[in-house]
Design an enzyme around this catalytic site. Structure first.
Site, mmCIF file in Angstrom:
data_model
loop_
_atom_site.group_PDB
_atom_site.id
_atom_site.type_symbol
_atom_site.label_atom_id
_atom_site.label_comp_id
_atom_site.label_asym_id
_atom_site.label_seq_id
_atom_site.Cartn_x
_atom_site.Cartn_y
_atom_site.Cartn_z
ATOM 1 N N GLN A 128 0.835 -1.208 0.000
ATOM 2 C CA GLN A 128 0.000 0.000 0.000
ATOM 3 C C GLN A 128 0.863 1.250 0.000
ATOM 4 O OE1 GLN A 128 -2.260 -0.719 3.515
ATOM 5 N NE2 GLN A 128 -3.418 -2.377 2.552
ATOM 6 N N ARG A 141 -7.656 -17.105 22.511
ATOM 7 C CA ARG A 141 -8.537 -15.990 22.887
ATOM 8 C C ARG A 141 -10.007 -16.312 22.664
ATOM 9 N NH1 ARG A 141 -7.179 -11.319 18.333
ATOM 10 N NH2 ARG A 141 -7.569 -12.606 16.500
ATOM 11 N N TYR A 175 -12.984 -3.197 27.436
ATOM 12 C CA TYR A 175 -12.728 -3.690 26.082
ATOM 13 C C TYR A 175 -11.740 -4.855 26.167
ATOM 14 C CZ TYR A 175 -11.464 -4.068 21.245
ATOM 15 O OH TYR A 175 -11.260 -4.567 19.997
ATOM 16 N N ASN A 233 -3.665 -11.743 19.083
ATOM 17 C CA ASN A 233 -3.874 -12.970 18.308
ATOM 18 C C ASN A 233 -2.852 -14.047 18.646
ATOM 19 O OD1 ASN A 233 -1.514 -12.321 16.875
ATOM 20 N ND2 ASN A 233 -2.637 -11.411 15.166
ATOM 21 N N SER A 286 -11.271 -9.618 14.159
ATOM 22 C CA SER A 286 -11.394 -9.838 12.727
ATOM 23 C C SER A 286 -11.090 -11.288 12.356
ATOM 24 C CB SER A 286 -10.479 -8.881 11.958
ATOM 25 O OG SER A 286 -9.224 -8.816 12.563
ATOM 26 N N ASN A 287 -10.059 -11.848 12.956
ATOM 27 C CA ASN A 287 -9.731 -13.250 12.638
ATOM 28 C C ASN A 287 -10.321 -14.169 13.695
ATOM 29 O OD1 ASN A 287 -8.159 -12.678 10.341
ATOM 30 N ND2 ASN A 287 -6.503 -12.025 11.698
ATOM 31 N N LYS A 311 -4.929 -3.078 19.557
ATOM 32 C CA LYS A 311 -6.100 -3.541 20.318
ATOM 33 C C LYS A 311 -6.103 -2.890 21.692
ATOM 34 C CE LYS A 311 -5.999 -7.914 17.849
ATOM 35 N NZ LYS A 311 -4.890 -7.507 16.958
ATOM 36 N N GLU A 323 4.447 -7.567 12.779
ATOM 37 C CA GLU A 323 3.649 -8.756 13.097
ATOM 38 C C GLU A 323 4.400 -9.602 14.110
ATOM 39 O OE1 GLU A 323 0.576 -9.180 11.617
ATOM 40 O OE2 GLU A 323 1.036 -7.219 10.769
ATOM 41 N N TYR A 378 3.306 -0.036 18.898
ATOM 42 C CA TYR A 378 1.961 0.342 18.455
ATOM 43 C C TYR A 378 1.424 1.533 19.245
ATOM 44 C CZ TYR A 378 1.344 -3.893 15.621
ATOM 45 O OH TYR A 378 1.434 -4.856 14.661
#
Ligand SMILES: *[C@@H]1O[C@H](CO)[C@@H](O)[C@H](O)[C@H]1NC(C)=O
Ligand SMILES: *[C@@H]1O[C@H](CO)[C@@H](O)[C@H](O)[C@H]1NC(C)=O
Ligand SMILES: *[C@@H]1O[C@H](CO)[C@@H](O)[C@H](O)[C@H]1NC(C)=O
Ligand SMILES: *[C@@H]1O[C@H](CO)[C@@H](O)[C@H](O)[C@H]1NC(C)=O
Length: 362
Positions: A79, A206, A244, A249, A198-199, A259, A141, A172
């Protein structure tokens, strides 16, 4: 004379207790503020003005002469992103940052984003490498989602990742110390627990934890296969929740993502975290900024605690006290990371080869 004899009169004893408690309070406050105001190179881990701590890297005066050229071997995830002037971000000399590979031979450094090249060595720069050129391995990642690390061994001079011991530390999020104390106003709360995922992998740690937790407390789940959460509604939706679930992941050292920083802290919901151990979170956050699931032997215990906090406003508000002096912050874009690299290249002269990246990045 033993203390007990001095404190026979209740008034005197009360006075002593008062003085002692004042002393303890003052000491704690001092120790706390000292941590946040440590004038050392790392103000607070991840703070952009904190220099990369790497033994052997000696800060040098910014070099004079022409600006450094940094080649982005790929745009991250393909991107195109807008580049920015590093002089405006960090008050440093600008770097010439480009994704045009014609600059390969002239580039002082090449940033290689792991995910875009990891499926084949042929994706890496092939031409002869100038002796002074530095290669920077860039990855946000976790190990679990970073295939083929082995092919990266013995190639790179600098690492750039969320790992705190990276040469260029690109977390992050981080905490800013405020110059004035603020009265943080907690967003109005009408709901209890949210999770955006999302995944959805039913076998993951989790999801299994969530399946157990939801037996004891209601959780609103957003994401694919669940309630939709448009990007522009993210903040307004999540800020209505008291808690929250910032569930990573995968569990790896320092792998604490948006997150926590964006979804939870950024929207003023108390993070319930699942990730590396509690001590790892406390490198980056005060202990009362989040609730770690490992503190509770069972998901039922966690649910019970969240319900107690729901009932007890003053206990709940304690999770916001740290915001009197601290404010969570996040990198605005990729350009921010590239400018951190620009700064590091200007400031460091010791560039050793990372011998085995695959062993280090666990
Ligand atoms: C890439 O850089 C070269 C050398 O400066 C230039 O000639 C070429 O036009 C550039 N390509 C693009 C797509 O900008
Ligand atoms: C960077 O690492 C490579 C590969 O190990 C090495 O050959 C080169 O000398 C290093 N470059 C610098 C500038 O340290
Ligand atoms: C914060 O609020 C309290 C009580 O409302 C007030 O007394 C105090 O002056 C405020 N402090 C700041 C820094 O605004
Ligand atoms: C919360 O308060 C409600 C109503 O007062 C009470 O029924 C419930 O037992 C309380 N729950 C906890 C976990 O304290």
């Amino acid at each position: 004379m033993p203390l007990s004899e001095q404190t026979r009169s209740p008034a005197c004893r009360h006075l002593l207790i008062f003085i002692f408690s004042q002393f303890v309070t003052a000491f704690c406050l001092f120790a706390y503020v000292r941590v946040f105001r440590d004038p050392g190179p790392e103000l607070w881990p991840g703070h952009p003005s904190a220099l990369t701590a790497q033994p052997g890297n000696k800060p040098t005066a910014p070099q004079t002469g022409s600006e450094l050229t940094i080649l982005l071997w790929t745009w991250p995830f393909g991107q195109h992103t807008t580049l920015r002037k590093c002089s405006e971000l960090f008050s440093i000399r600008d770097c010439h940052i480009t994704a045009n590979r014609s600059w390969y031979h002239k580039a002082d450094a090449v940033i290689v984003h792991h995910r875009d090249v990891c499926y084949s060595r042929n994706n890496l720069p092939q031409g002869p490498r100038s002796p002074s050129q530095r290669w920077i391995w860039f990855n946000l990642e976790s190990r679990s989602h970073s295939p083929n690390l082995g092919i990266m061994d013995h190639l790179f001079n600098l690492t750039m990742s969320f790992r705190r011991d990276s040469d260029i530390f690109t977390p992050y999020g981080w905490l800013e110390v405020l110059s004035q104390p603020q009265n943080f106003s907690i967003p109005a709360k009408s709901k209890l627990v949210a999770w955006a995922v999302s995944n959805w992998n039913p076998a993951s740690h989790r999801v299994k934890y969530y399946e157990e937790l939801k037996k004891y407390i209601h959780v609103d789940v957003y994401g694919s296969h669940h309630m939709s959460l448009p990007r522009d509604k993210h903040h307004s939706t999540l800020s209505q929740y008291k808690f929250y679930l910032a569930f990573e992941n995968s569990l790896h050292e320092d792998y604490i993502t948006e997150k926590l920083w964006k979804n939870a802290l950024g929207s003023g919901a108390v993070p319930v975290v699942c990730g590396p151990p509690r001590e790892n979170y406390e490198r980056f956050l005060p202990p009362d900024a989040c609730i770690h699931i490992n503190v509770f032997p069972t998901a039922q215990g966690l649910a019970q605690y969240l319900q107690e906090l729901d009932n007890d406003t003053s206990q709940y508000q304690r999770y916001f006290q740290w915001r009197t002096w601290l404010k969570p912050s996040e990198p605005a874009d990729w350009a921010f990371h590239f400018c951190k690299a620009c700064r590091a290249l200007q400031m460091t002269e010791g560039y050793q080869t990372k011998p085995a990246l695959s062993k280090w990045f666990q």
